[in-house]
Write a protein that holds these residues in place. Structure first.
Motif, PDB file in Angstrom:
ATOM      1  N   GLN A 101       0.819  -1.346   0.067  1.00 15.64           N
ATOM      2  CA  GLN A 101      -0.066  -0.147   0.053  1.00 15.64           C
ATOM      3  C   GLN A 101       0.782   1.265   0.082  1.00 15.64           C
ATOM      4  OE1 GLN A 101      -2.377  -0.545   3.471  1.00 15.64           O
ATOM      5  NE2 GLN A 101      -3.681  -2.291   2.594  1.00 15.64           N
ATOM      6  N   MET A 104       2.672   1.630  -3.603  1.00 12.28           N
ATOM      7  CA  MET A 104       1.593   2.007  -4.723  1.00 12.28           C
ATOM      8  C   MET A 104       0.956   3.374  -4.399  1.00 12.28           C
ATOM      9  SD  MET A 104       1.384  -0.656  -6.558  1.00 12.28           S
ATOM     10  CE  MET A 104      -0.145  -0.230  -7.563  1.00 12.28           C
ATOM     11  N   ALA A 105       0.841   3.855  -3.162  1.00 11.07           N
ATOM     12  CA  ALA A 105       0.394   5.334  -2.765  1.00 11.07           C
ATOM     13  C   ALA A 105       1.480   6.187  -3.241  1.00 11.07           C
ATOM     14  CB  ALA A 105       0.063   5.402  -1.077  1.00 11.07           C
ATOM     15  N   THR A 106       3.074   5.936  -2.917  1.00 12.75           N
ATOM     16  CA  THR A 106       3.999   6.889  -2.951  1.00 12.75           C
ATOM     17  C   THR A 106       4.178   7.027  -4.679  1.00 12.75           C
ATOM     18  OG1 THR A 106       5.275   6.263  -1.289  1.00 12.75           O
ATOM     19  CG2 THR A 106       6.427   7.323  -2.906  1.00 12.75           C
ATOM     20  N   TYR A 107       3.846   6.069  -5.311  1.00 13.89           N
ATOM     21  CA  TYR A 107       3.954   6.019  -7.011  1.00 13.89           C
ATOM     22  C   TYR A 107       2.596   5.856  -7.539  1.00 13.89           C
ATOM     23  CZ  TYR A 107       8.893   5.804  -5.837  1.00 13.89           C
ATOM     24  OH  TYR A 107      10.375   5.848  -5.152  1.00 13.89           O
ATOM     25  N   ARG A 108       1.452   6.474  -7.036  1.00 16.36           N
ATOM     26  CA  ARG A 108       0.175   6.223  -7.566  1.00 16.36           C
ATOM     27  C   ARG A 108       0.017   6.481  -8.956  1.00 16.36           C
ATOM     28  NH1 ARG A 108      -1.973   8.981  -4.041  1.00 16.36           N
ATOM     29  NH2 ARG A 108      -2.943   7.672  -2.897  1.00 16.36           N
ATOM     30  N   ARG A 109       0.595   7.645  -9.456  1.00 19.89           N
ATOM     31  CA  ARG A 109       0.398   7.965 -10.873  1.00 19.89           C
ATOM     32  C   ARG A 109       1.306   7.296 -11.680  1.00 19.89           C
ATOM     33  NH1 ARG A 109       1.605  14.304 -11.365  1.00 19.89           N
ATOM     34  NH2 ARG A 109      -0.275  14.182 -10.015  1.00 19.89           N
ATOM     35  N   ALA A 112      -0.283   3.663 -12.139  1.00 20.01           N
ATOM     36  CA  ALA A 112      -1.326   3.684 -12.418  1.00 20.01           C
ATOM     37  C   ALA A 112      -1.645   2.331 -13.557  1.00 20.01           C
ATOM     38  CB  ALA A 112      -1.979   4.958 -13.012  1.00 20.01           C
TER      39      ALA A 112
END
Length: 368
Positions: A101, A104-109, A112
């Motif tokens: 999590q 994935m939050a740190t590199y959300r963009r 994607a």
């Protein structure tokens, strides 16, 4: 309910962190008791262990790393920790969701549209040949399938979250500069990771709570969460509440603890101790007021090394131009200067970096 003062909590922390009196425990046992040492700066654990272990020498940690008794791996809070091999195997599964999590939050963009399970399966297939790889090499092996994401984002996802990895020696050895080479934990340690039990009472979480309190307590549930990075420990705390005793701090917050854990008198003498960057004794809490003043909290997250005087952060220290420099935020009393200087000379001898002198300066620049 008994109220514990900030000073009482300070002395409890120092006792459990082996900072009141150095322990004769071997390196592996000490690392286990401390629930690991934060180690993203690969050489910092040496100073941390020197301040905690009687007659500690660098070869003791080198041997523990090379014989696989302790390992460097991403664990609590998605940071690199030095933990025992047994704890890495037992605890990693409980941290998997948090690690995924956070990446994935740190590199959300950047990530994607990426299916982490597919990336994980492909990464494991590459690592199945049991050959250590840098993060860059692992990403290069997968770039035909995932050419879009930046290498850093895909590499962090693989190495810090999806595939439990050990960072192999010579990374982390004494006075050695080496890049990160990764190998799956199970391969490096020769054992499979412990499966996560399907139990609502969270037995692995229970072990984490007990171990945390032994090394950091008394503490709040928010402290446990801040140390581990895990949000889902209420079930574990609830399951073992009958084993625990409770106190209140001076703000009225509930503190949990183990009945037989040491809680020295607030009047107990606390010797000067030199702590490495990102030391657990400071970062292991949500509320760090037991060991550092609010005005200096920025030091603990800026990677500055700390000096404890009477149990509290009273200065920072660096080694530069063959000089061990100590910078306090306030003038030290003569007796404090003498004690800090004596321990600084001991540290200089341990570091063995050609240090010619120890200098205590007058003021500390503000750190935001």
């Amino acid at each position: 309910m008994t109220i514990l003062s900030t000073r009482a909590l300070n002395r409890a922390t120092l006792a459990r962190q082996y900072l009141l009196a150095r322990t004769t425990a071997p390196v592996g046992a000490a690392v286990a008791h401390l629930c690991g040492l934060q180690a993203q700066e690969p050489h910092e654990p040496f100073a941390g262990l020197w301040s905690r272990l009687h007659a500690f020498t660098p070869d003791q940690l080198d041997q523990a790393l090379t014989n696989r008794q302790v390992v460097r791996t991403h664990l609590m809070r998605r940071t690199v920790h030095l933990v025992t091999g047994n704890d890495a195997l037992a605890w990693r599964g409980r941290h998997d969701s948090m690690l995924r999590q956070r990446v994935m939050a740190t590199y959300r963009r950047e990530l994607a549209g990426i299916d982490p399970d597919e990336v994980a399966a492909a990464g494991r297939a590459v690592m199945a040949d049991r050959q250590p790889r840098t993060m860059t090499a692992l990403v290069q092996a997968l770039q035909d399938r995932w050419p879009g994401p930046p290498r850093r984002a895909l590499g962090e996802l693989l190495v810090a979250a999806l595939i439990p990895m050990a960072q192999l020696p010579p990374r982390g050895l004494w006075q050695t500069t080496a890049g990160v080479r990764n190998l799956p934990l199970a391969t490096w340690l020769g054992q499979d990771l412990a499966p996560l039990p399907d139990d609502a009472d969270d037995p692995v979480g229970q072990q984490l709570v007990r171990r945390y309190l032994a090394a950091y307590g008394p503490a709040t549930t928010a402290d446990i969460r801040a140390w581990s990075g895990l949000a889902g420990l209420p079930a574990a705390v609830k399951a073992i509440r009958d084993e625990l005793i409770t106190f209140r701090d001076e703000r009225g917050r509930e503190l949990l603890d183990l009945p037989d854990a040491p809680r020295p008198s607030p009047d107990t003498h606390a010797p000067v101790r030199f702590l490495p960057a990102f030391d657990n004794a400071i970062l292991g809490y949500r509320d760090r007021s037991r060991i550092i003043d609010d005005a200096h909290l920025g030091l603990s997250v800026a990677g500055q090394r700390a000096v404890l005087v009477d149990g509290r952060v009273a200065a920072t220290w660096t080694v530069h131009d063959r000089q061990l420099r100590i910078t306090p935020p306030r003038p030290l009393a003569a007796q404090e200067q003498e004690a800090v200087g004596e321990e600084a000379h001991n540290l200089a001898a341990f570091l063995d970096q050609g240090i010619d002198s120890v200098k205590i300066t007058a003021t500390l620049a503000a750190v935001g």
